[in-house]
Design a protein around this motif. Structure first.
Motif, PDB file in Angstrom:
ATOM      1  N   ALA A  63      27.691 -23.737  -5.975  1.00 29.61           N
ATOM      2  CA  ALA A  63      28.509 -23.146  -4.919  1.00 29.61           C
ATOM      3  C   ALA A  63      27.766 -22.049  -4.174  1.00 29.61           C
ATOM      4  N   THR A  64      26.759 -21.478  -4.805  1.00 29.64           N
ATOM      5  CA  THR A  64      25.993 -20.401  -4.175  1.00 29.64           C
ATOM      6  C   THR A  64      25.213 -20.951  -2.987  1.00 29.64           C
ATOM      7  N   ASN A  65      25.056 -20.141  -1.951  1.00 26.22           N
ATOM      8  CA  ASN A  65      24.464 -20.636  -0.708  1.00 26.22           C
ATOM      9  C   ASN A  65      22.982 -20.958  -0.864  1.00 26.22           C
ATOM     10  N   SER A  66      22.516 -21.823   0.013  1.00 29.55           N
ATOM     11  CA  SER A  66      21.162 -22.353  -0.105  1.00 29.55           C
ATOM     12  C   SER A  66      20.089 -21.317   0.192  1.00 29.55           C
ATOM     13  N   PHE A  67      20.412 -20.271   0.974  1.00 26.22           N
ATOM     14  CA  PHE A  67      19.412 -19.224   1.190  1.00 26.22           C
ATOM     15  C   PHE A  67      19.055 -18.553  -0.137  1.00 26.22           C
ATOM     16  N   VAL A  68      20.062 -18.241  -0.924  1.00 24.19           N
ATOM     17  CA  VAL A  68      19.827 -17.600  -2.214  1.00 24.19           C
ATOM     18  C   VAL A  68      19.181 -18.561  -3.195  1.00 24.19           C
ATOM     19  N   THR A  69      19.596 -19.836  -3.184  1.00 29.55           N
ATOM     20  CA  THR A  69      19.244 -20.745  -4.283  1.00 29.55           C
ATOM     21  C   THR A  69      18.032 -21.633  -4.055  1.00 29.55           C
ATOM     22  N   ALA A  70      17.619 -21.855  -2.808  1.00 29.43           N
ATOM     23  CA  ALA A  70      16.492 -22.768  -2.582  1.00 29.43           C
ATOM     24  C   ALA A  70      15.218 -22.309  -3.295  1.00 29.43           C
ATOM     25  N   PRO A  71      14.843 -21.030  -3.231  1.00 31.71           N
ATOM     26  CA  PRO A  71      13.651 -20.612  -3.970  1.00 31.71           C
ATOM     27  C   PRO A  71      13.811 -20.735  -5.484  1.00 31.71           C
ATOM     28  N   ILE A  72      15.044 -20.634  -5.975  1.00 33.09           N
ATOM     29  CA  ILE A  72      15.274 -20.777  -7.420  1.00 33.09           C
ATOM     30  C   ILE A  72      15.067 -22.233  -7.827  1.00 33.09           C
ATOM     31  N   ALA A  73      15.563 -23.169  -7.017  1.00 36.03           N
ATOM     32  CA  ALA A  73      15.331 -24.590  -7.291  1.00 36.03           C
ATOM     33  C   ALA A  73      13.834 -24.892  -7.311  1.00 36.03           C
ATOM     34  N   GLN A  74      13.088 -24.294  -6.379  1.00 35.44           N
ATOM     35  CA  GLN A  74      11.638 -24.495  -6.338  1.00 35.44           C
ATOM     36  C   GLN A  74      10.984 -23.955  -7.610  1.00 35.44           C
ATOM     37  N   GLU A  75      11.458 -22.828  -8.100  1.00 36.54           N
ATOM     38  CA  GLU A  75      10.907 -22.242  -9.318  1.00 36.54           C
ATOM     39  C   GLU A  75      11.097 -23.173 -10.509  1.00 36.54           C
ATOM     40  N   PHE A  76      12.214 -23.896 -10.542  1.00 36.98           N
ATOM     41  CA  PHE A  76      12.472 -24.855 -11.610  1.00 36.98           C
ATOM     42  C   PHE A  76      11.752 -26.190 -11.382  1.00 36.98           C
ATOM     43  N   GLY A  77      11.155 -26.368 -10.222  1.00 41.35           N
ATOM     44  CA  GLY A  77      10.505 -27.630  -9.921  1.00 41.35           C
ATOM     45  C   GLY A  77      11.491 -28.749  -9.639  1.00 41.35           C
ATOM     46  N   ILE A  78      12.686 -28.387  -9.169  1.00 37.30           N
ATOM     47  CA  ILE A  78      13.716 -29.380  -8.844  1.00 37.30           C
ATOM     48  C   ILE A  78      13.716 -29.619  -7.339  1.00 37.30           C
ATOM     49  N   GLU A  79      13.477 -30.862  -6.969  1.00 26.95           N
ATOM     50  CA  GLU A  79      13.302 -31.203  -5.556  1.00 26.95           C
ATOM     51  C   GLU A  79      14.599 -31.135  -4.772  1.00 26.95           C
ATOM     52  N   TYR A  80      15.703 -31.534  -5.400  1.00 26.00           N
ATOM     53  CA  TYR A  80      16.952 -31.688  -4.661  1.00 26.00           C
ATOM     54  C   TYR A  80      17.915 -30.543  -4.969  1.00 26.00           C
ATOM     55  N   LEU A  81      18.486 -30.004  -3.899  1.00 27.25           N
ATOM     56  CA  LEU A  81      19.446 -28.911  -4.012  1.00 27.25           C
ATOM     57  C   LEU A  81      20.662 -29.237  -3.147  1.00 27.25           C
ATOM     58  N   ILE A  82      21.839 -29.196  -3.763  1.00 27.07           N
ATOM     59  CA  ILE A  82      23.098 -29.283  -3.027  1.00 27.07           C
ATOM     60  C   ILE A  82      23.785 -27.939  -3.204  1.00 27.07           C
ATOM     61  N   ALA A  83      23.906 -27.193  -2.112  1.00 33.83           N
ATOM     62  CA  ALA A  83      24.450 -25.844  -2.159  1.00 33.83           C
ATOM     63  C   ALA A  83      25.351 -25.649  -0.943  1.00 33.83           C
ATOM     64  N   THR A  84      26.148 -24.596  -0.969  1.00 35.14           N
ATOM     65  CA  THR A  84      26.898 -24.222   0.226  1.00 35.14           C
ATOM     66  C   THR A  84      25.904 -23.829   1.310  1.00 35.14           C
ATOM     67  N   GLU A  85      26.110 -24.354   2.517  1.00 36.96           N
ATOM     68  CA  GLU A  85      25.134 -24.156   3.586  1.00 36.96           C
ATOM     69  C   GLU A  85      25.587 -23.075   4.566  1.00 36.96           C
ATOM     70  N   PRO A  86      24.829 -21.988   4.691  1.00 38.53           N
ATOM     71  CA  PRO A  86      25.143 -20.996   5.718  1.00 38.53           C
ATOM     72  C   PRO A  86      24.858 -21.580   7.108  1.00 38.53           C
ATOM     73  N   GLU A  87      25.740 -21.313   8.034  1.00 41.49           N
ATOM     74  CA  GLU A  87      25.531 -21.774   9.407  1.00 41.49           C
ATOM     75  C   GLU A  87      24.356 -21.025  10.025  1.00 41.49           C
ATOM     76  N   GLN A  88      23.535 -21.762  10.797  1.00 43.02           N
ATOM     77  CA  GLN A  88      22.387 -21.161  11.459  1.00 43.02           C
ATOM     78  C   GLN A  88      22.355 -21.548  12.930  1.00 43.02           C
ATOM     79  N   LYS A  89      21.861 -20.644  13.741  1.00 43.33           N
ATOM     80  CA  LYS A  89      21.572 -20.922  15.150  1.00 43.33           C
ATOM     81  C   LYS A  89      20.200 -20.368  15.461  1.00 43.33           C
ATOM     82  N   GLU A  90      19.333 -21.278  15.892  1.00 41.48           N
ATOM     83  CA  GLU A  90      17.950 -20.918  16.219  1.00 41.48           C
ATOM     84  C   GLU A  90      17.264 -20.210  15.053  1.00 41.48           C
ATOM     85  N   GLY A  91      17.546 -20.713  13.847  1.00 39.61           N
ATOM     86  CA  GLY A  91      16.873 -20.218  12.660  1.00 39.61           C
ATOM     87  C   GLY A  91      17.440 -18.952  12.067  1.00 39.61           C
ATOM     88  N   GLU A  92      18.465 -18.386  12.690  1.00 42.15           N
ATOM     89  CA  GLU A  92      19.083 -17.165  12.185  1.00 42.15           C
ATOM     90  C   GLU A  92      20.504 -17.470  11.703  1.00 42.15           C
TER      91      GLU A  92
END
Length: 219
Positions: free
Chosen positions: A112-141
């Protein structure tokens, strides 16, 4: 081919990354302690009790992202990973993930935690796929809003099945599906997979797992 699903907070992590992110921002002076700490604790207690209003929480959690540039946020996150997250990753969690990865299973963190917080954690575990709550972005912000269905409770099933379809898979594509979680909030998805596993479960999930004969992991 098998599917291995992992909840993140209090399952792979010995703590909650969502809660700790807000506490981290308070500790470095980005958020006002008096205004934010009590509310952060309140939401965390609601989550543990199974009474959390996910949209109210996300409004609280995602708004701070919209007040700072992505470059600044990424710098803070590097410090957050080093100071808060790395000490929360146990050898047992790494071993569990490695067992599934080495077996050739499709490994997914679903949180449930958003992907900004969790994507680097998934990378640390070596897990390729992440399904997380997605923060809305416009032009990368970040805008402070949420994009799509939050990955929470029944929403985890919705998001997982969307991801399966986008990947060209269905539930039937896998010989076995396993989900590891600590939380009563994950009962909908735990009931959906072939092998539900309770990891350091809360009291409600522990009772349910014991009655249903599900495996319980403690570490």
């Amino acid at each position: 081919m098998n599917l291995a699903l992992f909840d993140l907070d209090n399952t792979l992590l010995d703590g909650d990354s969502d809660f700790e992110w807000s506490q981290f921002l308070i500790s470095i002076g980005v958020l006002d302690r008096e205004l934010f700490e009590a509310k952060n604790l309140h939401f965390y207690e609601q989550y543990k009790a199974g009474t959390l209003d996910i949209h109210e929480f996300l409004d609280f959690q995602l708004k701070p992202l919209s007040r700072h540039s992505r470059h600044v946020l990424d710098g803070w996150h590097q410090q957050f990973m080093r100071d808060k997250i790395m000490p929360m990753i146990t050898p047992q969690a790494r071993t569990l993930v490695a067992k599934h990865r080495d077996a050739g299973d499709v490994c997914v963190i679903i949180t449930a935690t958003n992907s900004f917080v969790t994507a680097p954690i998934a990378q640390e575990f070596g897990i390729e796929y992440l399904i997380a709550t997605e923060p809305e972005q416009k032009e990368g912000e970040f805008t402070g809003g949420v994009a799509g269905v939050p990955s929470f409770r029944e929403g985890k099933i919705t998001r997982l099945e969307q991801w399966l379809a986008e990947s060209g898979w269905t539930w039937a594509s896998f010989d076995r599906s396993t989900f590891y979680s600590d939380s009563l909030n994950d009962l909908p998805l735990l009931a959906k997979v072939q092998t539900p596993v309770a990891v350091k479960p809360d009291a409600t999930l522990r009772t349910y797992a014991e009655q249903a004969g599900w495996p319980v992991l403690e570490w």
